[in-house]
Design an enzyme around this catalytic site. Structure first.
Site, short mmCIF file in Angstrom:
data_model
loop_
_atom_site.label_atom_id
_atom_site.label_comp_id
_atom_site.label_asym_id
_atom_site.label_seq_id
_atom_site.Cartn_x
_atom_site.Cartn_y
_atom_site.Cartn_z
N GLU A 124 7.91 1.76 13.08
CA GLU A 124 7.70 1.24 11.73
C GLU A 124 7.71 2.40 10.73
O GLU A 124 7.27 3.51 11.06
CB GLU A 124 6.32 0.56 11.71
CG GLU A 124 5.86 0.06 10.37
CD GLU A 124 4.37 -0.32 10.38
OE1 GLU A 124 3.53 0.44 10.93
OE2 GLU A 124 4.04 -1.38 9.83
N CYS B 237 4.31 -3.74 13.86
CA CYS B 237 2.94 -3.25 14.01
C CYS B 237 1.88 -4.33 14.15
O CYS B 237 1.71 -4.91 15.19
CB CYS B 237 2.62 -2.27 12.88
SG CYS B 237 1.18 -1.26 13.32
N ASN C 184 7.62 -4.15 3.89
CA ASN C 184 7.61 -3.31 5.09
C ASN C 184 8.63 -3.97 6.02
O ASN C 184 8.39 -5.07 6.53
CB ASN C 184 6.20 -3.32 5.68
CG ASN C 184 6.04 -2.33 6.82
OD1 ASN C 184 7.03 -1.93 7.44
ND2 ASN C 184 4.81 -1.95 7.11
N GLU D 84 -1.79 -1.13 2.91
CA GLU D 84 -0.57 -1.95 3.11
C GLU D 84 -0.61 -3.21 2.26
O GLU D 84 0.42 -3.66 1.76
CB GLU D 84 -0.40 -2.29 4.58
CG GLU D 84 0.08 -1.13 5.42
CD GLU D 84 0.65 -1.60 6.74
OE1 GLU D 84 1.67 -2.29 6.75
OE2 GLU D 84 0.04 -1.27 7.78
N LYS E 286 7.77 -7.60 7.36
CA LYS E 286 6.47 -7.76 8.02
C LYS E 286 5.63 -8.88 7.41
O LYS E 286 5.45 -8.94 6.18
CB LYS E 286 5.72 -6.43 7.92
CG LYS E 286 4.40 -6.36 8.69
CD LYS E 286 3.88 -4.93 8.60
CE LYS E 286 2.62 -4.68 9.35
NZ LYS E 286 2.21 -3.26 9.29
N1 CDT Z 1 0.74 -0.37 10.45
C1 CDT Z 1 -0.13 -1.29 10.93
O1 CDT Z 1 0.08 -2.48 10.82
N2 CDT Z 1 -1.25 -0.80 11.49
C2 CDT Z 1 -2.30 -1.66 11.92
C3 CDT Z 1 -3.59 -0.96 11.75
C4 CDT Z 1 -4.49 -1.83 11.04
S1 CDT Z 1 -5.98 -1.06 10.67
C5 CDT Z 1 -6.27 -1.60 9.09
C6 CDT Z 1 -2.20 -2.11 13.36
O2 CDT Z 1 -2.44 -3.29 13.61
O3 CDT Z 1 -1.96 -1.31 14.25
#
Ligand code: CDT
Length: 317
Positions: free
Chosen positions: A47, A171, A110, A146, A127
């Protein structure tokens, strides 16, 4: 006709703020060459692969913020990736920040794209499960903005590529059963996911020790319960002082891990995915046509959450 797809996990190590797009694309191209030398049909990158993970900062200046987004794809800086894909005959999945113009307005997404062996874009995914918070929260060691920087996408689609049916996610989507199921209901046999997951999550520090475990748990469950191959690929390591998990993996429809990265840096690992193996699960234990009861699942789409006022309202993410 065999339905073997050789999938390379193209894990990236950290990308620092001052690393240029050109330097990142150079690294991605080196990994693509290595993947091809291993016999890969497609390489899955993380990502937001082209820049540092900028949602860790509260950025008020729009010009600075938008410097992290791509206005077109291929762009001048990413063109070498597309050209190399065509030259080598290898596809790729790549996550990036997209600045789209819709009805005269700029919308930030995203995004991930899937590129085939001719270097053509097969499809895009924006996303949906955008995590984190919207407002600046200075109490955190670092931000996860985000929700401020990305508008959620609207659909999980699938695409015909590499001799099978491919879905994409990004993600946080990998933690949600709905993501996999909606793609599996469209016949997904391979699901590609890129991620950036800080080890530390400020609202839930008690989970920090479990971040690698939760990553693997979610992907294994998604693959098994939907009879799919899932390739989930990190941007890991220490980036601008923030440690992110690595642990990229390829999981079979059986839920077994068949390939895994073992470093925190740029690393290419190849896995062999037999798409016909999906049927062993899709036509038996997880034969949706025989065993699902959608008439009992209405709440999943009718209701968003189960927050009870007595708990003091919604918690943070
Ligand atoms: N980039 C991403 O989606 N990261 C999230 C972390 C969330 S913590 C607020 C994940 O689910 O890995």
């Amino acid at each position: 006709m065999t339905r073997i797809v050789n999938i390379a996990l193209g894990q990236l190590g950290p990308v620092q703020k001052n690393d240029s797009r050109a330097s990142v694309v150079h690294r991605l191209c080196a990994m693509m060459r290595e993947a091809k030398s291993l016999g890969a049909d497609v390489i899955v990158y993380p990502e937001l692969a082209l820049t540092t993970f900028f949602p860790r900062w509260y950025i008020e200046d729009m010009a600075e913020l938008h410097s992290y987004y791509e206005r077109e794809m291929p762009s001048r800086e990413t063109l070498p990736l597309f050209e190399l894909a065509r030259e080598l005959g290898i596809g790729f999945y790549l996550g990036y920040a997209e600045l789209a113009e819709e009805a005269g307005a700029l919308i930030q997404y995203n995004t991930a794209m899937l590129v085939d062996k001719t270097g053509a874009i097969v499809g895009k995914y924006r996303k949906i499960h955008v995590p984190g918070h919207f407002e600046h929260e200075p109490w955190r060691k670092f931000q996860h903005l985000e929700k401020r920087y990305f508008t959620p996408g609207k659909s999980f689609d699938v695409h015909q590529a590499f001799g099978g049916t491919v879905g994409m996610a990004l993600c946080n989507d990998r933690r949600w059963a709905e993501s996999y199921r909606v793609m599996a209901l469209q016949g997904a046999e391979m699901i590609f996911i890129g991620y950036n997951t800080p080890v530390h999550n400020a609202p839930a520090p008690q989970h920090d020790d479990l971040s690698l475990f939760h990553n693997q748990l979610a992907v294994q469950a998604g693959a098994y319960q939907n009879g799919c191959w899932v390739a989930s690929v990190a941007k890991g390591g220490l980036e601008e002082g923030v440690q992110s998990i690595a642990g990229s993996l390829l999981v079979a429809p059986s839920g077994e891990v068949v390939a895994r990265c073992i470093t925190q840096g740029d690393e290419v690992v190849l896995g062999r995915a037999d798409l016909d193996f999906c049927a062993v699960y899709k036509r038996t234990t997880f034969n949706f046509d025989l065993h699902r009861h959608p008439e009992c699942y209405g709440l999943i789409v009718q209701k968003k959450g189960e927050t009870r006022a007595a708990d003091g309202g919604p918690w943070v993410g």
